[in-house]
Design an enzyme around this catalytic site. Structure first.
Site, mmCIF file in Angstrom:
data_model
loop_
_atom_site.group_PDB
_atom_site.id
_atom_site.type_symbol
_atom_site.label_atom_id
_atom_site.label_comp_id
_atom_site.label_asym_id
_atom_site.label_seq_id
_atom_site.Cartn_x
_atom_site.Cartn_y
_atom_site.Cartn_z
ATOM 1 N N LYS A 274 10.582 -4.892 5.981
ATOM 2 C CA LYS A 274 10.414 -5.665 4.742
ATOM 3 C C LYS A 274 11.450 -6.783 4.688
ATOM 4 O O LYS A 274 12.517 -6.667 5.296
ATOM 5 C CB LYS A 274 10.638 -4.748 3.534
ATOM 6 C CG LYS A 274 9.502 -3.798 3.249
ATOM 7 C CD LYS A 274 9.793 -2.995 1.991
ATOM 8 C CE LYS A 274 8.644 -2.057 1.666
ATOM 9 N NZ LYS A 274 7.379 -2.734 1.346
ATOM 10 N N ARG A 348 0.315 5.986 2.747
ATOM 11 C CA ARG A 348 -0.985 6.604 3.022
ATOM 12 C C ARG A 348 -0.906 7.550 4.219
ATOM 13 O O ARG A 348 -1.689 8.486 4.336
ATOM 14 C CB ARG A 348 -2.036 5.505 3.201
ATOM 15 C CG ARG A 348 -1.773 4.594 4.353
ATOM 16 C CD ARG A 348 -2.542 3.277 4.259
ATOM 17 N NE ARG A 348 -1.913 2.315 3.343
ATOM 18 C CZ ARG A 348 -2.391 1.116 3.068
ATOM 19 N NH1 ARG A 348 -3.536 0.713 3.606
ATOM 20 N NH2 ARG A 348 -1.760 0.300 2.243
HETATM 21 N N1 BES Z 1 6.138 1.183 -1.128
HETATM 22 C C1 BES Z 1 5.356 0.061 -0.759
HETATM 23 C C2 BES Z 1 4.541 -0.474 -1.928
HETATM 24 C C3 BES Z 1 5.290 -1.295 -2.934
HETATM 25 C C4 BES Z 1 5.754 -2.549 -2.612
HETATM 26 C C5 BES Z 1 5.466 -0.842 -4.211
HETATM 27 C C6 BES Z 1 6.404 -3.313 -3.551
HETATM 28 C C7 BES Z 1 6.096 -1.606 -5.141
HETATM 29 C C8 BES Z 1 6.570 -2.835 -4.828
HETATM 30 C C9 BES Z 1 4.371 0.443 0.348
HETATM 31 O O1 BES Z 1 4.835 1.379 1.234
HETATM 32 C C10 BES Z 1 4.087 -0.796 1.111
HETATM 33 O O2 BES Z 1 4.978 -1.302 1.728
HETATM 34 N N2 BES Z 1 2.851 -1.263 1.032
HETATM 35 C C11 BES Z 1 2.464 -2.459 1.696
HETATM 36 C C12 BES Z 1 1.123 -2.239 2.328
HETATM 37 C C13 BES Z 1 0.714 -3.334 3.262
HETATM 38 C C14 BES Z 1 1.590 -3.331 4.490
HETATM 39 C C15 BES Z 1 -0.739 -3.132 3.640
HETATM 40 C C16 BES Z 1 2.400 -3.555 0.635
HETATM 41 O O3 BES Z 1 1.968 -3.282 -0.483
HETATM 42 O O4 BES Z 1 2.820 -4.665 0.945
HETATM 43 MN MN MN Z 2 5.883 0.508 2.858
#
Ligand code: BES
Ligand code: MN
Ligand code: ZN
Length: 490
Positions: A274, A348
């Site tokens: 990230k 997931r």
């Molecule tokens: N924990 C995150 C989701 C999230 C991101 C919640 C920001 C709240 C704020 C999750 O694990 C994630 O990183 N999801 C990705 C999925 C994507 C790679 C398909 C996302 O939402 O960017």
């Molecule tokens: Mn994630």
């Protein structure tokens, strides 16, 4: 905060702060007596407009004579007297009360009865608001500043009925569950790791005769074949844990309701790292797990007559030399294979194996709770949790629980048309579905593992915590879940 009923003349009740609800322009019932004792001061404040007219307005008055209370706090609940305006009024009042030096609080209950909500509504809302606003996370401060208020007297003319006592006990149980969920969410990732969550589950279970806990290690998960789960914890020095917390409040043979929580104690994204700014907030990526623990402890404390099982998929998502790579293919507990195109879509992956594991309980329903996608935040923001379900009755029950408690959810589609976005060239499915409808395709992924039972998915990425100056866990959706489970008892 300790709440108790008191059958006493509010003018004679000694306390540091007396909270008086006002509905629109009118002072009602016993507030009128108090007004008389204060020589018409309260009426004047309302009539002059010193207390605003919209719900949430407050006015703090020092008391010199006439009452045993040291101060009076008028708070506006609006002319309509709905549950929503009542909540706004109580939240504003207790926020102020918890910032004041007042140690003993009192609330005049009788005035608010007979408005647009059920009799116990005010008790529950007051107790929850008092606890909620008194919450502080100060464990790591050198000089913590605890809230002064420690007691709340609920003043009414007669003695409390059995129903009122029960409402108070349940509200207390729920408030403690919500506070636990917030505390676990606010704990930093270096403290709250998977092993910590397992210990918390054990601590909760110890406190209740009808609870037990089982913790599966990575070795046990490997033996079972939970390849998707293990791909997430592979890069972390912290071992992943599958935590199973059981509460047996119903008949032995009654099918349990299962709550499955996403417990990523820190989400760096893994090799699909990230960006830096705001990454600290990924300590909240275990808020689904925290809501499962908070709900189960509330359910047990309230002694609900049903069987509930919490399943927590706890892991840390880290990059390292032994971390999962984009393109890696893993085999899930269900036998289906997944091509991990993005290691940041890890929620997931841990959930799919936990959801397959839940089949063994022959559940009446399964609800998973997860901070699953940034896309859910874009779609609905913080007011609503995103709800997905493969069963309309379950969806309706959860939506109603949300509406009734103000901890709201909004249903999203799980149509087959979205499934094609999960196509992989090399495995049964990919773990991402492209830019479009990100919250929906994440839910569609989970749907492939939940065909054996009525299932709902709550994406709480927008509702579980607040960002910005007021950063912190909200305790949602514990209230929704508790109400949902209470409804299953009837
Ligand atoms: N924990 C995150 C989701 C999230 C991101 C919640 C920001 C709240 C704020 C999750 O694990 C994630 O990183 N999801 C990705 C999925 C994507 C790679 C398909 C996302 O939402 O960017
Ligand atoms: Mn994630
Ligand atoms: Zn995540």
């Amino acid at each position: 905060m300790k709440s108790t009923f008191r059958a006493q003349d509010p003018a004679k009740h000694a306390c540091d702060l007396l909270l008086l609800p006002v509905f629109g322009a009118a002072l009602k019932g016993r507030s009128q007596d108090l007004d008389a004792a204060l020589g018409g001061l309260l009426t004047r404040c309302v009539a002059q407009g010193d207390l605003g007219k919209s719900a949430g307005a407050t006015l703090l008055l020092p008391v010199q004579q006439g009452l045993k209370a040291a101060r009076v706090l008028l708070f506006q609940c609006g002319t309509e007297g709905t549950l929503e305006t009542l909540r706004e009024g109580l939240t504003a009042a207790f926020t102020l009360a918890c910032k004041s030096p007042a140690k003993s609080l009192a609330l005049l209950l009788s005035d608010a009865q007979g408005t647009g909500y059920e009799e116990d509504g005010l008790i529950v809302e007051a107790v929850l608001a008092a606890h909620y606003t008194a919450y502080r996370f100060q464990r790591y401060l050198k000089d913590p500043k605890p809230v002064a208020a420690t007691s709340l007297a609920l003043l009414q003319s007669g003695r409390a009925s059995a129903a009122q006592q029960k409402a108070l006990a349940r509200a207390d149980a729920l408030a403690r569950g919500i506070a636990l969920t917030r505390t676990l969410g606010d704990e930093p990732g270096n403290v709250c790791h998977p092993t910590y969550l397992a210990k918390e589950a054990q601590r909760i279970a110890k406190g209740h005769a009808k609870m037990s806990v089982e913790v599966l290690s990575e070795a046990e998960m490997k033996r079972l074949g939970m390849g998707a789960f293990l791909a997430v914890s592979a890069g972390s020095a912290q071992p992943g844990k599958l935590i199973v917390l059981r509460y047996r409040g119903g008949p032995r043979t009654a099918a349990p309701h299962v709550l499955v929580g996403k417990g990523i104690t820190f989400d760096t994204g893994g090799i699909s790292l990230k960006p830096g700014p705001g990454m600290d907030e990924m300590k909240f990526d275990m808020c689904g797990a925290a809501s499962v623990l908070g709900t189960l402890s509330a359910v047990a404390e309230a002694g609900l007559p049903l069987n509930v099982i919490g399943v927590i998929a706890a892991a840390e998502n880290m990059p390292s030399g032994v971390a999962t790579r984009p393109g890696d293919i893993v085999k899930t507990l269900s036998g289906q294979t997944v091509e991990i195109l993005n290691t940041d879509a890890e929620g997931r992956l841990v959930l799919c194996d936990a959801l397959t594991y839940a089949e063994r309980f022959k559940p009446a329903s399964v609800v998973d709770i997860a901070t699953l996608t940034g896309a859910a935040v874009i779609a609905l923001g913080s007011p609503a949790t995103a709800l997905y379900a493969n069963n309309d009755a379950l969806a309706t029950a959860l939506l109603s629980a949300g509406e009734e408690t103000g901890d709201r959810a909004w249903r999203m589609p799980l149509w087959e048309a979205y499934q094609k976005q999960l196509k992989s060239n090399f495995a049964d499915m990919a773990n991402i579905g492209g830019r479009e409808a990100g919250s929906v395709t994440a839910a569609c992924f989970l749907a492939r593992f939940t065909k054996a039972y009525p299932w709902a998915h709550l994406d709480i990425a927008g509702s579980a915590w607040r960002t910005g100056g007021d950063k912190g866990a909200t305790g949602r959706p514990v209230r929704l879940l508790m109400r949902y489970l209470e409804a299953q008892c009837a």
